[in-house]
Scaffold this motif. Structure first.
Motif, short mmCIF file in Angstrom:
data_model
loop_
_atom_site.label_atom_id
_atom_site.label_comp_id
_atom_site.label_asym_id
_atom_site.label_seq_id
_atom_site.Cartn_x
_atom_site.Cartn_y
_atom_site.Cartn_z
N ALA A 83 -63.44 1.80 98.43
CA ALA A 83 -63.45 2.65 97.19
C ALA A 83 -61.90 2.66 96.65
N PRO A 128 -62.55 1.04 92.65
CA PRO A 128 -63.11 2.75 92.12
C PRO A 128 -64.14 2.65 91.41
N ALA A 158 -67.34 2.06 93.08
CA ALA A 158 -67.77 3.13 93.85
C ALA A 158 -68.30 4.20 92.90
N PHE A 180 -63.22 8.76 98.36
CA PHE A 180 -64.51 9.01 97.29
C PHE A 180 -64.26 9.87 96.51
N ALA A 182 -61.84 8.42 93.86
CA ALA A 182 -62.55 7.52 92.87
C ALA A 182 -63.47 8.08 92.03
N VAL A 199 -66.52 9.51 92.93
CA VAL A 199 -67.66 9.01 93.37
C VAL A 199 -68.53 10.59 93.71
#
Length: 286
Positions: A126, A130, A133, A180, A183, A185
């Motif tokens: 990630a 990024p 992700a 995560f 990024a 996510v």
């Protein structure tokens, strides 16, 4: 080709080729830009995703992490394709030299074929990709699960993998979740896959406070470093049963034939009456 197996304290010898291939001990460079990130293709639209995404079960306080290997064998012909987005904490220099640990074409194929999937992502992956992700997590066709931050072993021996420091397992899992969030996510589910599948009773207890379910598998695809998709597809088609969890990879340099294998697997399993689902679907309906 490795054969399917049940979860054990450390993976059996039949999965050795798969595990060794993904350790990254030997560099196998693949063409592509160096450290520049390649953004995932945009989703083809709502028609490519289920009309509603299932809600992942809310994790409860637990003293020991439960382990899930496969879903119900009697509640319909459902199968979960899972893809490990592997990248170890020390592979940044290899990515900078041009090795690709992503596989945008595979994700695009899953979207085109409208195949729900669970992506077990390392935090390092990630960090490196990024945009991809975030794109995977935003797409309701997919769910993102934790594959550790470092992709180091949580129990030893584990086929040569560096080992997470003693007492550091929980921190490594939490560091991946933090990556995560950094990024952006979305749709992260409370599932965790041990690198190499290696674990022990002690480490299951140690990561209990993270409230994850450890997800293993019952079908090993054998896609690691496979150049011919035919045997990979044949292995999956031969071993899948109702409720199966298939382990594959979303890592171009380590699993270059996976996308082509998926193109063979999906139509044949659908012709046999199988429905593709996410791991969360199997867990909620076991």
């Amino acid at each position: 080709m490795p054969r399917s197996r049940r979860p054990v304290t450390a993976p059996p010898a039949i999965a050795l080729a798969l595990t060794l291939a993904l350790l990254g001990a030997a560099a196998t460079a693949c063409g592509g830009s160096s450290s520049a990130e390649e953004t995932e293709p945009a989703s083809t639209g709502t028609s490519a995703a289920p009309s509603s995404r299932p809600t992942a079960p809310k994790p409860k306080a637990q003293k020991k992490t439960p382990v899930f290997t496969h879903g119900s064998r009697t509640r319909g012909k459902r199968v979960a394709l899972t893809f490990d987005a592997d990248m170890t904490a020390d592979q940044g220099p290899r990515a900078a030299r041009g090795e690709r640990f992503d596989n945008p074409a595979l994700i695009a194929t899953l979207r085109r074929l409208k195949v729900p999937a669970t992506v077990f992502m390392t935090g390092k992956w990630a960090d490196q990709y990024p945009g991809q992700a975030k794109s995977i997590g935003k797409d309701p066709l997919f769910e993102v699960a934790n594959h550790s931050y470092s992709h180091h072993a949580f129990a030893s021996p584990c086929y040569g993998l560096p080992t997470v420091p003693r007492g550091g397992a929980r921190a490594d899992v939490e560091k991946a979740f933090a990556a995560f969030r950094k990024a952006g996510v979305e749709h992260v589910v409370p599932y965790f896959r041990f690198p190499g599948g290696c674990h022990s009773p002690a480490v299951l207890k140690e990561i209990g406070p993270t409230r994850v379910t450890a997800v293993q598998w019952d079908v090993v695809s054998g896609d690691a470093f496979a150049k011919n998709p035919g045997p990979v597809a044949a292995e999956v088609l031969d071993k899948v049963r109702p409720g199966s969890v298939v382990v594959m990879h979303c890592t171009r340099s380590a699993a270059p034939a996976t996308e082509a294998a998926v193109k063979k697997i999906v139509p044949e399993l659908r012709a046999k009456g199988y429905e593709f689902v996410k791991v969360s679907d199997l867990i909620q309906n076991r």
